[in-house]
Design a protein around this motif. Sequence first.
Motif, short mmCIF file in Angstrom:
data_model
loop_
_atom_site.label_atom_id
_atom_site.label_comp_id
_atom_site.label_asym_id
_atom_site.label_seq_id
_atom_site.Cartn_x
_atom_site.Cartn_y
_atom_site.Cartn_z
N TYR A 166 0.83 -1.20 0.00
CA TYR A 166 0.00 0.00 0.00
C TYR A 166 0.87 1.25 0.00
N ARG A 167 0.27 2.34 -0.43
CA ARG A 167 0.97 3.61 -0.60
C ARG A 167 1.22 4.27 0.75
N THR A 168 2.44 4.77 0.95
CA THR A 168 2.76 5.41 2.22
C THR A 168 3.31 6.82 2.07
N GLY A 169 3.50 7.27 0.89
CA GLY A 169 4.03 8.62 0.69
C GLY A 169 4.26 8.86 -0.78
N LYS A 170 4.70 10.05 -1.09
CA LYS A 170 4.89 10.42 -2.49
C LYS A 170 5.96 9.57 -3.18
N ASP A 171 6.88 9.00 -2.41
CA ASP A 171 8.02 8.32 -3.01
C ASP A 171 8.02 6.81 -2.90
N GLY A 172 7.05 6.21 -2.24
CA GLY A 172 7.17 4.78 -2.07
C GLY A 172 5.92 4.06 -1.64
N TRP A 173 6.09 2.74 -1.49
CA TRP A 173 5.03 1.83 -1.10
C TRP A 173 5.51 0.98 0.07
N THR A 174 4.61 0.58 0.93
CA THR A 174 4.95 -0.30 2.05
C THR A 174 4.58 -1.73 1.70
N VAL A 175 5.44 -2.67 2.09
CA VAL A 175 5.15 -4.10 1.99
C VAL A 175 5.18 -4.67 3.40
N ARG A 202 10.28 1.99 -5.00
CA ARG A 202 10.81 2.01 -3.63
C ARG A 202 9.81 1.35 -2.70
N LEU A 203 10.25 0.26 -2.05
CA LEU A 203 9.40 -0.49 -1.13
C LEU A 203 9.91 -0.33 0.29
N LEU A 204 9.06 0.10 1.19
CA LEU A 204 9.40 0.22 2.60
C LEU A 204 9.02 -1.09 3.28
N CYS A 205 10.02 -1.80 3.81
CA CYS A 205 9.82 -3.20 4.22
C CYS A 205 10.00 -3.45 5.71
N HIS A 206 9.78 -2.44 6.53
CA HIS A 206 9.94 -2.63 7.98
C HIS A 206 8.95 -3.67 8.50
N GLY A 207 7.82 -3.83 7.83
CA GLY A 207 6.82 -4.80 8.26
C GLY A 207 6.86 -6.09 7.47
N LEU A 208 7.85 -6.24 6.59
CA LEU A 208 7.99 -7.48 5.82
C LEU A 208 8.71 -8.51 6.68
N ASP A 209 8.03 -9.58 7.03
CA ASP A 209 8.61 -10.58 7.91
C ASP A 209 9.53 -11.55 7.17
N PHE A 210 9.11 -12.00 5.99
CA PHE A 210 9.92 -12.99 5.29
C PHE A 210 9.52 -13.11 3.83
N LEU A 211 10.50 -13.45 2.99
CA LEU A 211 10.30 -13.84 1.60
C LEU A 211 10.78 -15.28 1.48
N ASP A 212 9.91 -16.20 1.08
CA ASP A 212 10.41 -17.56 0.87
C ASP A 212 11.00 -17.67 -0.54
N ALA A 213 11.41 -18.86 -0.94
CA ALA A 213 12.07 -19.03 -2.23
C ALA A 213 11.20 -18.55 -3.38
#
Length: 260
Positions: A166-175, A202-213
């Motif tokens: 989702y959108r979080t600001g003019k410059d990026g998106w949150t995942v 630009r993805l803000l990933c502070h809330g991204l817990d994990f990416l699997d294979a």
Amino acid sequence: MRATRTLATLDEVGAGDHVLQVLDVADDVVDCSRAFLADGALFGDKVLIIGSASRASAAFAPVVLDPARLDGSLISAVRREAASAEREGYRSLRVLHQATCDGSAGSAERLLRSELDLEEFAADSGALVVCAYPRGDGGAGAPEHAGCVHPHHLGSRPASPAFQVYRTGKDGWTVSGVVDADGASAFAAVLGTLLEQTATVRLLCHGLDFLDAAGMSALADAARRLPDRKVVLEGTNETVRLAWELSGFADPSIPVVMAP
């Protein structure tokens, strides 16, 4: 700062919200959204319905847009209505989007593009947007990606995919959440759509817990698909960065940058 939110009723929709409402196939969209539409007059918002016109629609909205009849893009038409609402002295634009998908790849791609456009529009303008989907599979109801591109949900959000963009600001998106095998195709579709619109996502990933294979492969494939494009992930945790490196994806040929 915008954040994900679960709503008990549409009365709770606020400025900048982009809400997913899942309905039974037999439900009437306008009737189920009556409170949201009626609040337009209460708060001084201009009401816009995106979907086929009906007698019920006319009772609530001065403007009904049929996506099948538009000359240009849906978001261009929505932005024109927002500009018109501002000139006419309304507080904001209040949008009910009756989302439909015939199950084809082209229809799903157009719908995803429209949803990401509406998410950006709601976040940047403060408009109130509710997207109503019929319950069902990708052919008859909400496509797989519908739940992951709405930060706000009526009732509860779908269990899969287990991530949100989702959108979080003019410059990026949150995942946020987990991108696993169940959500990899939706994640690739979202990234591909964003990369078609801008050279660097630009993805803000502070809330991204994990990416699997599967999630890492989807990220790499989406980034490589278009030339001269790049994905920058900021705020990734050590586990995500280490898994990326150990899986061999930290390669100069893959235009992905991961940063803490």
